[in-house]
Design an enzyme around this catalytic site. Sequence first.
Site, short mmCIF file in Angstrom:
data_model
loop_
_atom_site.label_atom_id
_atom_site.label_comp_id
_atom_site.label_asym_id
_atom_site.label_seq_id
_atom_site.Cartn_x
_atom_site.Cartn_y
_atom_site.Cartn_z
N ASP A 175 0.82 -1.22 0.00
CA ASP A 175 0.00 0.00 0.00
C ASP A 175 0.85 1.27 0.00
OD1 ASP A 175 0.75 -0.88 2.67
OD2 ASP A 175 -0.34 0.88 3.36
N GLU A 176 0.26 2.34 -0.58
CA GLU A 176 0.79 3.70 -0.47
C GLU A 176 2.27 3.79 -0.83
OE1 GLU A 176 -2.16 5.60 2.83
OE2 GLU A 176 -0.50 4.40 3.61
N1 IFG Z 1 -3.78 3.95 5.37
C1 IFG Z 1 -2.55 3.18 5.55
C2 IFG Z 1 -2.30 2.63 6.94
C3 IFG Z 1 -2.80 3.54 8.04
C4 IFG Z 1 -4.25 3.90 7.77
C5 IFG Z 1 -4.86 4.65 8.94
C6 IFG Z 1 -3.73 1.24 4.62
C7 IFG Z 1 -3.68 -0.02 3.81
C8 IFG Z 1 -4.32 4.70 6.50
N2 IFG Z 1 -2.62 2.01 4.64
O1 IFG Z 1 -4.74 1.50 5.25
O2 IFG Z 1 -0.90 2.42 7.11
O3 IFG Z 1 -2.00 4.70 8.17
O4 IFG Z 1 -6.25 4.75 8.82
#
Ligand code: IFG
Length: 516
Positions: free
Chosen positions: A324-325
């Site tokens: 992710d991200e």
């Molecule tokens: N998105 C990030 C997480 C976390 C989350 C907090 C995902 C897959 C926001 N990635 O959710 O690491 O920071 O709500």
Amino acid sequence: MRRSLIGAAVLIVTVGTAPAAAARAATPALPNVVVPAPVSETANGATFTLTSSATIGTDAADVGNYLAAILRASTGYPIPVSAGGSGTIALSLSGAPSSVGTQGYQLTVTGTNVTVQANAAAGLFAGVQTLLQLLPPAIQSPTVASGPWTAPGGTVVDYPRFGHRGAMLDVARHFFTVSQVERYIDEIAHYKVNYFHLHLSDDQGWRIVINSWPNLATYGGSTEVGGGPGGYYTQADYSAIVAYAQARYITVIPEIDMPGHTNAALASYAQLNCSGKAPRLYTGTKVGFSSLCVPLDLTYTFIDQVVGELAALTPGPYIHIGGDEASSTTASDYSYFINRAQQIVAAHGKTVIGWHDIANAPLLASTVAQFWDTTTSNAPLASAVANGTKVVMSPANHAYLDMKYNRQTKLGQTWAGLVDVNTAYGWNPGAYLSGVGESSVLGVEAPLWTETIVTSADIDYMAFPRLPAIAELGWSPWSTHDVTAFDSRLGAQGPRWKVMGVNYYHSTQIAWPAGS
Ligand code: IFG
């Protein structure tokens, strides 16, 4: 002549009043209290009472001992456990209908006996959870409480809609000890959750010892969001968590998030960085700024050794690679990286699961994507699904337990919206994402990210009462989906959480019984 006369008599009575109907009182329904809602339940009008002479006969020792421990603590009764499916309470692996599969059960409560029948021990464990919810809330007391210990007589035939019902705990942003993790596992087990996803690494912390890369834990695990001491699991700690979960028929899914969310690893080994320089440890809450060095061969040796050690410690089928991200990884590097990471995990005999971002890379047929966005469509995921990819559903605007309930909630975040109980419950995992039909959905998971979560009381507050909503969406037939009925059953859980010491949020959407 006689029959018609009787018929006539009934007719007259019926026309005059309704006693004829009352005379044929329908058997009372079982109380509307069980979460997740079972597939079917019929009452028989009897009442079972657990007494000090009660015994457990079981075809699965661990399930019998689990139940006995709970009953002994609250009743003070000896509750001996013996092998074999006969006893006041019988946990039997024979006679269950094939319809209940390997995770379901048939529970029969009469005036004198309780029988749980299943085709596998996991089904007996699930039936025990339903039995506990039919007994008074005080049955969950960790200390001796007063009865009477009664349960309404009837038959429950039950099995899950989806095979995958998960909960995730992020132990990277804030570290939680083995006993804190085991406490959460105990709590989710009551709702027939069968997967526990441990988010073991991120920018702020690396939480598992890898013998071939020792700095990951000792240095990469030495802090956390806010600058606290962090911490990490030895491999023995991790194995203890796995065993504790397994004894509750919960399979652990370990996650090593990559290529993004890797600052803790990059800070631990300069040679892992493209620049050759290690960044500082990070204690903030930003995301998307880190990336493993995709062109570097050492990166894949690193992944191979990390995954190898983790796979050897993980009896479950999955390794979660995150994905992710990855905002600091170019699209072509990302695609190359995810492709190679999957090969490495598969070489260690495990199935890959990753956040749905991985659908932007070519996926192995067996790779599972975990959906976490707030949209109801995602084109790369839909095309992966068209190629056979299966999905675990965790839409953040329904299933993210770190979302605030409302503006007054002190803990949690709001980027995916405010999520109170009825929002957590108000969606259909099998018909949520366009292009992702029921047959492509393995099930659901409720992630709890811990940027703002520090204590077990915080975990309780965010997970309860919403985790049971997600667990119900994963287990119960869609035909039982009814927010009014659910809210009523959820309210009945309140006194149990009170007795168990679960620090739950008294959502204003639920009529909690007085004193719960
Ligand atoms: N998105 C990030 C997480 C976390 C989350 C907090 C995902 C897959 C926001 N990635 O959710 O690491 O920071 O709500």
